[in-house]
Design a protein around this motif. Structure first.
Motif, PDB file in Angstrom:
ATOM      1  N   TRP A  87       0.841  -1.204   0.000  1.00  0.00           N
ATOM      2  CA  TRP A  87       0.000   0.000   0.000  1.00  0.00           C
ATOM      3  C   TRP A  87       0.875   1.253   0.000  1.00  0.00           C
ATOM      4  O   TRP A  87       0.603   2.207  -0.720  1.00  0.00           O
ATOM      5  CB  TRP A  87      -0.908  -0.021   1.237  1.00  0.00           C
ATOM      6  N   LYS A  88       1.947   1.244   0.789  1.00  0.00           N
ATOM      7  CA  LYS A  88       2.854   2.398   0.831  1.00  0.00           C
ATOM      8  C   LYS A  88       3.474   2.646  -0.539  1.00  0.00           C
ATOM      9  O   LYS A  88       3.570   3.790  -0.986  1.00  0.00           O
ATOM     10  CB  LYS A  88       3.957   2.184   1.867  1.00  0.00           C
ATOM     11  N   ARG A  89       3.918   1.550  -1.199  1.00  0.00           N
ATOM     12  CA  ARG A  89       4.523   1.714  -2.526  1.00  0.00           C
ATOM     13  C   ARG A  89       3.509   2.251  -3.528  1.00  0.00           C
ATOM     14  O   ARG A  89       3.855   3.007  -4.424  1.00  0.00           O
ATOM     15  CB  ARG A  89       5.086   0.372  -3.001  1.00  0.00           C
ATOM     16  N   THR A  90       2.258   1.864  -3.400  1.00  0.00           N
ATOM     17  CA  THR A  90       1.225   2.318  -4.323  1.00  0.00           C
ATOM     18  C   THR A  90       0.855   3.773  -4.070  1.00  0.00           C
ATOM     19  O   THR A  90       0.657   4.547  -5.002  1.00  0.00           O
ATOM     20  CB  THR A  90      -0.040   1.436  -4.170  1.00  0.00           C
ATOM     21  N   GLU A  92       2.637   6.230  -2.388  1.00  0.00           N
ATOM     22  CA  GLU A  92       3.715   7.223  -2.373  1.00  0.00           C
ATOM     23  C   GLU A  92       3.804   8.067  -3.644  1.00  0.00           C
ATOM     24  O   GLU A  92       3.858   9.291  -3.554  1.00  0.00           O
ATOM     25  CB  GLU A  92       5.053   6.539  -2.079  1.00  0.00           C
ATOM     26  N   PRO A  93       3.797   7.486  -4.863  1.00  0.00           N
ATOM     27  CA  PRO A  93       3.879   8.342  -6.056  1.00  0.00           C
ATOM     28  C   PRO A  93       2.670   9.281  -6.178  1.00  0.00           C
ATOM     29  O   PRO A  93       2.809  10.436  -6.579  1.00  0.00           O
ATOM     30  CB  PRO A  93       3.912   7.366  -7.228  1.00  0.00           C
ATOM     31  N   HIS A  94       1.515   8.805  -5.812  1.00  0.00           N
ATOM     32  CA  HIS A  94       0.314   9.645  -5.888  1.00  0.00           C
ATOM     33  C   HIS A  94       0.382  10.767  -4.864  1.00  0.00           C
ATOM     34  O   HIS A  94      -0.075  11.879  -5.130  1.00  0.00           O
ATOM     35  CB  HIS A  94      -0.946   8.805  -5.665  1.00  0.00           C
ATOM     36  N   GLN A  95       0.959  10.471  -3.734  1.00  0.00           N
ATOM     37  CA  GLN A  95       1.089  11.475  -2.692  1.00  0.00           C
ATOM     38  C   GLN A  95       1.968  12.628  -3.186  1.00  0.00           C
ATOM     39  O   GLN A  95       1.650  13.794  -2.974  1.00  0.00           O
ATOM     40  CB  GLN A  95       1.707  10.809  -1.457  1.00  0.00           C
TER      41      GLN A  95
END
Length: 135
Positions: A87-90, A92-95
């Motif tokens: 979930w963090k990897r998913t 992070e880029p959107h954040q």
């Protein structure tokens, strides 16, 4: 297994006390009493052995269940950890993109505020409209 030994000792002492009481207060003949006492002694022995066996089975079941529970908890915690990392990897880029868009919006708002202030401080001249009557 101290509780099992205590239970067996309790049954033994209780059996002896019960046999003694019965011996002293029985109205039956000695032969009948001895046969009856022998049967009760055998029943008591069978009951104690049965309880001991059931106790051992219960102990084994509890041990097995504890091991399975520990393994299940370990697997579950690993699955949760993996899910969180995914979930963090998913996210992070959107954040980062969202943060970039927010900064752009803030800049646009500042520009609009500055334009609005400039328009308020600068007097606007309105063209005069003359009506010309052509005849």
């Amino acid at each position: 297994m101290p509780n099992g030994k205590s239970l067996a000792l309790g049954f033994l002492v209780g059996g002896i006390a019960g046999a003694t009481y019965t011996l002293l207060n029985t109205p039956s003949s000695g032969r009948d009493f001895r046969e009856n006492a022998k049967l009760k002694s055998e029943n008591l022995k069978t009951t104690v052995l049965s309880l001991k066996e059931e106790g051992m089975q219960l102990k084994d079941q509890i041990t097995q269940t504890s091991k399975e529970g520990a393994e299940l908890i370990k697997e579950l915690s690993e699955d949760v950890k993996t899910s969180i990392e995914s979930w963090k990897r998913t996210v992070e880029p959107h954040q980062k993109n969202i943060q970039k868009y927010l900064e752009q919006i803030e800049e646009s708002l500042k520009e609009l505020e500055e334009k609005a202030k400039d328009e308020q401080t600068t007097p606007t001249t309105q063209p005069s409209h003359e009506v010309i009557n052509h005849q």
